[in-house]
Scaffold this motif. Sequence first.
Motif, PDB file in Angstrom:
ATOM      1  N   UNK A   1       9.697   8.129 -10.527  1.00 12.26           N
ATOM      2  CA  UNK A   1       8.268   7.967 -10.271  1.00 12.26           C
ATOM      3  C   UNK A   1       7.619   7.258 -11.461  1.00 12.26           C
ATOM      4  N   UNK A   2       8.018   7.612 -12.678  1.00 12.27           N
ATOM      5  CA  UNK A   2       7.441   6.992 -13.875  1.00 12.27           C
ATOM      6  C   UNK A   2       7.756   5.500 -13.905  1.00 12.27           C
ATOM      7  N   UNK A   3       8.935   5.110 -13.437  1.00 14.43           N
ATOM      8  CA  UNK A   3       9.302   3.694 -13.397  1.00 14.43           C
ATOM      9  C   UNK A   3       8.376   2.935 -12.446  1.00 14.43           C
ATOM     10  N   UNK A   4       8.149   3.514 -11.273  1.00 15.68           N
ATOM     11  CA  UNK A   4       7.260   2.874 -10.295  1.00 15.68           C
ATOM     12  C   UNK A   4       5.840   2.825 -10.844  1.00 15.68           C
TER      13      UNK A   4
ATOM     14  N   UNK B   1       0.799  -1.226   0.000  1.00 20.12           N
ATOM     15  CA  UNK B   1       0.000   0.000   0.000  1.00 20.12           C
ATOM     16  C   UNK B   1       0.827   1.268   0.000  1.00 20.12           C
ATOM     17  N   UNK B   2       2.141   1.162  -0.143  1.00 21.18           N
ATOM     18  CA  UNK B   2       2.991   2.358  -0.195  1.00 21.18           C
ATOM     19  C   UNK B   2       2.670   3.119  -1.484  1.00 21.18           C
ATOM     20  N   UNK B   3       2.646   4.433  -1.398  1.00 19.24           N
ATOM     21  CA  UNK B   3       2.321   5.244  -2.580  1.00 19.24           C
ATOM     22  C   UNK B   3       3.441   5.158  -3.624  1.00 19.24           C
ATOM     23  N   UNK B   4       3.087   5.556  -4.833  1.00 17.86           N
ATOM     24  CA  UNK B   4       4.069   5.541  -5.920  1.00 17.86           C
ATOM     25  C   UNK B   4       5.226   6.474  -5.599  1.00 17.86           C
ATOM     26  N   UNK B   5       4.927   7.677  -5.124  1.00 17.67           N
ATOM     27  CA  UNK B   5       5.981   8.644  -4.801  1.00 17.67           C
ATOM     28  C   UNK B   5       6.883   8.145  -3.678  1.00 17.67           C
ATOM     29  N   UNK B   6       6.287   7.587  -2.635  1.00 16.93           N
ATOM     30  CA  UNK B   6       7.076   7.092  -1.501  1.00 16.93           C
ATOM     31  C   UNK B   6       7.945   5.905  -1.930  1.00 16.93           C
ATOM     32  N   UNK B   7       7.408   5.024  -2.772  1.00 15.12           N
ATOM     33  CA  UNK B   7       8.168   3.875  -3.262  1.00 15.12           C
ATOM     34  C   UNK B   7       9.361   4.357  -4.086  1.00 15.12           C
ATOM     35  N   UNK B   8       9.114   5.304  -4.974  1.00 16.07           N
ATOM     36  CA  UNK B   8      10.186   5.839  -5.814  1.00 16.07           C
ATOM     37  C   UNK B   8      11.276   6.482  -4.962  1.00 16.07           C
ATOM     38  N   UNK B   9      10.864   7.244  -3.961  1.00 16.95           N
ATOM     39  CA  UNK B   9      11.830   7.930  -3.101  1.00 16.95           C
ATOM     40  C   UNK B   9      12.651   6.938  -2.288  1.00 16.95           C
ATOM     41  N   UNK B  10      12.001   5.916  -1.725  1.00 20.24           N
ATOM     42  CA  UNK B  10      12.737   4.971  -0.875  1.00 20.24           C
ATOM     43  C   UNK B  10      13.695   4.098  -1.675  1.00 20.24           C
ATOM     44  N   UNK B  11      13.358   3.796  -2.917  1.00 23.72           N
ATOM     45  CA  UNK B  11      14.227   2.953  -3.752  1.00 23.72           C
ATOM     46  C   UNK B  11      15.160   3.770  -4.644  1.00 23.72           C
TER      47      UNK B  11
END
Length: 137
Positions: free
Chosen positions: A122-125, A108-118
């Motif tokens: 953002x487009x990749x996520x 349930x992590x947001x797209x922005x948060x996932x992109x930032x943590x990894x």
Amino acid sequence: MTMVTRREIDMVMAWSVDRLGRSLQHLVGFLSEINERNVDLYLHVQGLDTSTPSGRAMFAMLSVFAEFERSILRDRIMAGLARSKKKAGRPSLDAHTEHRARTLLDKGTSINATAKSLKIGVATVHRIKTRMMAQAA
């Protein structure tokens, strides 16, 4: 060439040597063919007249350099194409990072948060999430 064959003309005029042929063999063959029929050649850019011995010698030299220039240009184009094929696009995302992104998105992590943590785009996520949704459907 039809007019040369019929002996209707006594001189062929062209803008430049590179407008006559693509290879030295073709140019030399062309010149010998028109010379056999007593037709001369005039090249405007080079100011060349093959009705003289010096003009014929100069034509041969210009033909060699024209073919040389074409081959260098072709080599550069081929090298550029080979270089561009090696660098086509960004490197693909490694499987481990994609798996981690899928795991975070499943939680349930947001797209922005996932992109930032990894530390990925953002487009990749977003593409990963779109593929996940398409597979689930």
